[in-house]
Design a protein around this motif. Structure first.
Motif, PDB file in Angstrom:
ATOM      1  N   GLY A  30       0.671  -1.337   0.042  1.00 28.72           N
ATOM      2  CA  GLY A  30       0.066   0.221  -0.176  1.00 28.72           C
ATOM      3  C   GLY A  30       0.851   1.442   0.155  1.00 28.72           C
ATOM      4  O   GLY A  30       0.535   2.155  -0.828  1.00 28.72           O
ATOM      5  N   ILE A  31       1.795   1.322   0.757  1.00 27.51           N
ATOM      6  CA  ILE A  31       2.767   2.397   0.839  1.00 27.51           C
ATOM      7  C   ILE A  31       3.498   2.668  -0.580  1.00 27.51           C
ATOM      8  O   ILE A  31       3.626   3.669  -0.899  1.00 27.51           O
ATOM      9  CB  ILE A  31       3.858   2.349   2.120  1.00 27.51           C
ATOM     10  CG1 ILE A  31       2.971   2.311   3.412  1.00 27.51           C
ATOM     11  CG2 ILE A  31       4.934   3.407   1.872  1.00 27.51           C
ATOM     12  CD1 ILE A  31       3.727   2.082   4.691  1.00 27.51           C
ATOM     13  N   LEU A  32       4.079   1.496  -0.886  1.00 26.24           N
ATOM     14  CA  LEU A  32       4.726   1.453  -2.191  1.00 26.24           C
ATOM     15  C   LEU A  32       3.640   2.097  -3.160  1.00 26.24           C
ATOM     16  O   LEU A  32       4.191   3.053  -4.019  1.00 26.24           O
ATOM     17  CB  LEU A  32       5.417   0.386  -2.669  1.00 26.24           C
ATOM     18  CG  LEU A  32       6.072   0.215  -3.837  1.00 26.24           C
ATOM     19  CD1 LEU A  32       7.395   1.340  -3.824  1.00 26.24           C
ATOM     20  CD2 LEU A  32       6.307  -0.905  -4.529  1.00 26.24           C
ATOM     21  N   THR A  33       2.599   1.640  -3.418  1.00 26.11           N
ATOM     22  CA  THR A  33       1.660   1.899  -4.579  1.00 26.11           C
ATOM     23  C   THR A  33       1.384   3.403  -4.403  1.00 26.11           C
ATOM     24  O   THR A  33       1.467   4.127  -5.349  1.00 26.11           O
ATOM     25  CB  THR A  33       0.561   1.297  -4.345  1.00 26.11           C
ATOM     26  OG1 THR A  33       0.669  -0.167  -4.517  1.00 26.11           O
ATOM     27  CG2 THR A  33      -0.637   1.697  -5.224  1.00 26.11           C
ATOM     28  N   VAL A  34       0.995   3.882  -3.212  1.00 21.82           N
ATOM     29  CA  VAL A  34       0.725   5.272  -2.908  1.00 21.82           C
ATOM     30  C   VAL A  34       2.137   6.127  -3.539  1.00 21.82           C
ATOM     31  O   VAL A  34       1.620   7.199  -4.044  1.00 21.82           O
ATOM     32  CB  VAL A  34       0.375   5.638  -1.545  1.00 21.82           C
ATOM     33  CG1 VAL A  34       0.239   7.160  -1.243  1.00 21.82           C
ATOM     34  CG2 VAL A  34      -1.042   4.995  -1.405  1.00 21.82           C
ATOM     35  N   LEU A  35       3.130   5.963  -3.030  1.00 24.62           N
ATOM     36  CA  LEU A  35       4.337   6.687  -3.436  1.00 24.62           C
ATOM     37  C   LEU A  35       4.475   6.604  -4.823  1.00 24.62           C
ATOM     38  O   LEU A  35       5.044   7.634  -5.370  1.00 24.62           O
ATOM     39  CB  LEU A  35       5.503   6.098  -2.617  1.00 24.62           C
ATOM     40  CG  LEU A  35       5.770   6.278  -1.021  1.00 24.62           C
ATOM     41  CD1 LEU A  35       6.570   5.552  -0.116  1.00 24.62           C
ATOM     42  CD2 LEU A  35       5.696   7.943  -0.751  1.00 24.62           C
TER      43      LEU A  35
END
Length: 134
Positions: A30-35
Protein backbone atom coordinates in the motif's frame (compact mmCIF):
# COMPACT_ATOMS: atom_id res chain seq x y z
CA UNK A 1 -20.95 -9.01 8.00
CA UNK A 2 -18.81 -6.42 6.25
CA UNK A 3 -16.09 -7.27 3.75
CA UNK A 4 -13.35 -6.39 6.25
CA UNK A 5 -14.88 -8.70 8.86
CA UNK A 6 -15.08 -11.51 6.31
CA UNK A 7 -11.43 -11.06 5.27
CA UNK A 8 -10.36 -10.95 8.92
CA UNK A 9 -12.27 -14.16 9.62
CA UNK A 10 -10.68 -15.93 6.65
CA UNK A 11 -7.20 -14.80 7.73
CA UNK A 12 -7.66 -16.68 11.02
CA UNK A 13 -7.29 -19.93 9.04
CA UNK A 14 -3.62 -19.19 8.46
CA UNK A 15 -0.90 -19.69 11.07
CA UNK A 16 -0.19 -16.55 13.08
CA UNK A 17 3.27 -16.06 11.59
CA UNK A 18 1.77 -16.06 8.07
CA UNK A 19 -0.90 -13.58 9.19
CA UNK A 20 1.77 -11.20 10.47
CA UNK A 21 3.88 -11.60 7.33
CA UNK A 22 0.90 -10.93 5.07
CA UNK A 23 -0.03 -7.91 7.15
CA UNK A 24 3.47 -6.49 6.66
CA UNK A 25 3.36 -7.24 2.94
CA UNK A 26 -0.02 -5.58 2.46
CA UNK A 27 1.08 -2.48 4.37
CA UNK A 28 4.31 -2.23 2.37
CA UNK A 29 2.45 -2.76 -0.91
CA UNK A 30 0.00 0.00 0.00
CA UNK A 31 2.75 2.45 0.92
CA UNK A 32 4.75 1.63 -2.23
CA UNK A 33 1.66 1.97 -4.43
CA UNK A 34 0.78 5.38 -3.02
CA UNK A 35 4.36 6.65 -3.26
CA UNK A 36 4.90 5.40 -6.80
CA UNK A 37 1.52 6.73 -7.93
CA UNK A 38 2.24 10.14 -6.37
CA UNK A 39 5.66 10.42 -7.99
CA UNK A 40 5.23 8.65 -11.33
CA UNK A 41 1.47 8.55 -11.97
CA UNK A 42 -1.46 6.21 -11.54
CA UNK A 43 -0.32 3.62 -14.12
CA UNK A 44 3.00 3.24 -12.33
CA UNK A 45 1.13 2.87 -9.02
CA UNK A 46 -1.15 0.19 -10.46
CA UNK A 47 1.89 -1.58 -11.92
CA UNK A 48 3.63 -1.58 -8.53
CA UNK A 49 0.44 -2.92 -6.93
CA UNK A 50 0.22 -5.73 -9.51
CA UNK A 51 3.82 -6.72 -8.78
CA UNK A 52 3.20 -6.76 -5.03
CA UNK A 53 -0.12 -8.58 -5.22
CA UNK A 54 1.32 -11.33 -7.43
CA UNK A 55 3.79 -12.23 -4.68
CA UNK A 56 1.17 -11.90 -1.94
CA UNK A 57 -1.20 -14.30 -3.74
CA UNK A 58 1.68 -16.69 -4.35
CA UNK A 59 2.56 -16.65 -0.66
CA UNK A 60 -1.10 -17.18 0.33
CA UNK A 61 -1.43 -20.29 -1.79
CA UNK A 62 2.03 -21.62 -1.00
CA UNK A 63 1.56 -21.20 2.75
CA UNK A 64 -1.38 -23.61 2.71
CA UNK A 65 0.83 -26.28 1.12
CA UNK A 66 3.84 -25.49 3.30
CA UNK A 67 1.69 -25.69 6.43
CA UNK A 68 1.21 -29.41 5.74
CA UNK A 69 4.90 -29.70 6.60
CA UNK A 70 4.10 -29.00 10.25
CA UNK A 71 1.89 -32.09 10.32
CA UNK A 72 4.53 -34.39 8.86
CA UNK A 73 7.37 -36.09 10.67
CA UNK A 74 9.02 -37.65 7.62
CA UNK A 75 12.01 -35.63 6.32
CA UNK A 76 11.25 -36.54 2.70
CA UNK A 77 7.62 -35.42 3.06
CA UNK A 78 8.74 -32.12 4.58
CA UNK A 79 11.10 -31.42 1.68
CA UNK A 80 8.50 -32.41 -0.90
CA UNK A 81 5.86 -30.12 0.67
CA UNK A 82 8.28 -27.20 0.80
CA UNK A 83 9.27 -27.75 -2.84
CA UNK A 84 5.59 -28.00 -3.86
CA UNK A 85 4.84 -24.77 -2.01
CA UNK A 86 7.71 -22.95 -3.70
CA UNK A 87 6.67 -24.28 -7.12
CA UNK A 88 3.10 -23.07 -6.56
CA UNK A 89 4.36 -19.64 -5.48
CA UNK A 90 6.57 -19.31 -8.55
CA UNK A 91 3.76 -20.49 -10.84
CA UNK A 92 1.29 -17.99 -9.37
CA UNK A 93 3.79 -15.14 -9.72
CA UNK A 94 4.61 -16.10 -13.32
CA UNK A 95 0.95 -16.35 -14.32
CA UNK A 96 0.19 -13.03 -12.62
CA UNK A 97 3.08 -11.30 -14.36
CA UNK A 98 2.21 -12.83 -17.72
CA UNK A 99 -1.39 -11.66 -17.29
CA UNK A 100 -0.23 -8.16 -16.39
CA UNK A 101 1.99 -7.88 -19.46
CA UNK A 102 -0.69 -9.41 -21.70
CA UNK A 103 -3.76 -7.47 -20.56
CA UNK A 104 -2.64 -4.20 -18.95
CA UNK A 105 -1.52 -2.00 -21.82
CA UNK A 106 -0.38 0.93 -19.66
CA UNK A 107 1.98 -1.23 -17.60
CA UNK A 108 5.13 0.41 -16.24
CA UNK A 109 7.67 -2.45 -16.08
CA UNK A 110 10.04 -0.76 -13.63
CA UNK A 111 7.21 -0.11 -11.15
CA UNK A 112 5.96 -3.68 -11.56
CA UNK A 113 9.42 -5.04 -10.78
CA UNK A 114 9.75 -2.66 -7.81
CA UNK A 115 6.50 -4.01 -6.33
CA UNK A 116 7.56 -7.59 -7.00
CA UNK A 117 10.98 -7.12 -5.41
CA UNK A 118 9.61 -5.29 -2.38
CA UNK A 119 7.07 -8.00 -1.65
CA UNK A 120 9.60 -10.79 -2.20
CA UNK A 121 12.13 -9.16 0.13
CA UNK A 122 9.53 -8.48 2.81
CA UNK A 123 8.26 -12.04 2.48
CA UNK A 124 11.67 -13.52 3.21
CA UNK A 125 12.80 -10.96 5.75
CA UNK A 126 9.59 -10.91 7.75
CA UNK A 127 9.27 -14.68 7.94
CA UNK A 128 12.85 -14.83 9.27
CA UNK A 129 12.35 -11.99 11.74
CA UNK A 130 8.94 -13.20 12.94
CA UNK A 131 10.30 -16.72 13.35
CA UNK A 132 13.09 -15.35 15.59
CA UNK A 133 10.54 -13.45 17.69
CA UNK A 134 8.59 -16.60 18.59
Amino acid sequence: MSDIDEITERMKRFPQIIQKMLSLQVKAAGILTVLVAAVFGKHAGVSALIGSVSVIFGVLLASKIAHKTALSKEPAAIIINVLKAEAVKIFVVLVSLWSAFKFYTALVPFALIAGLVLSAIISGASITKLNEDK
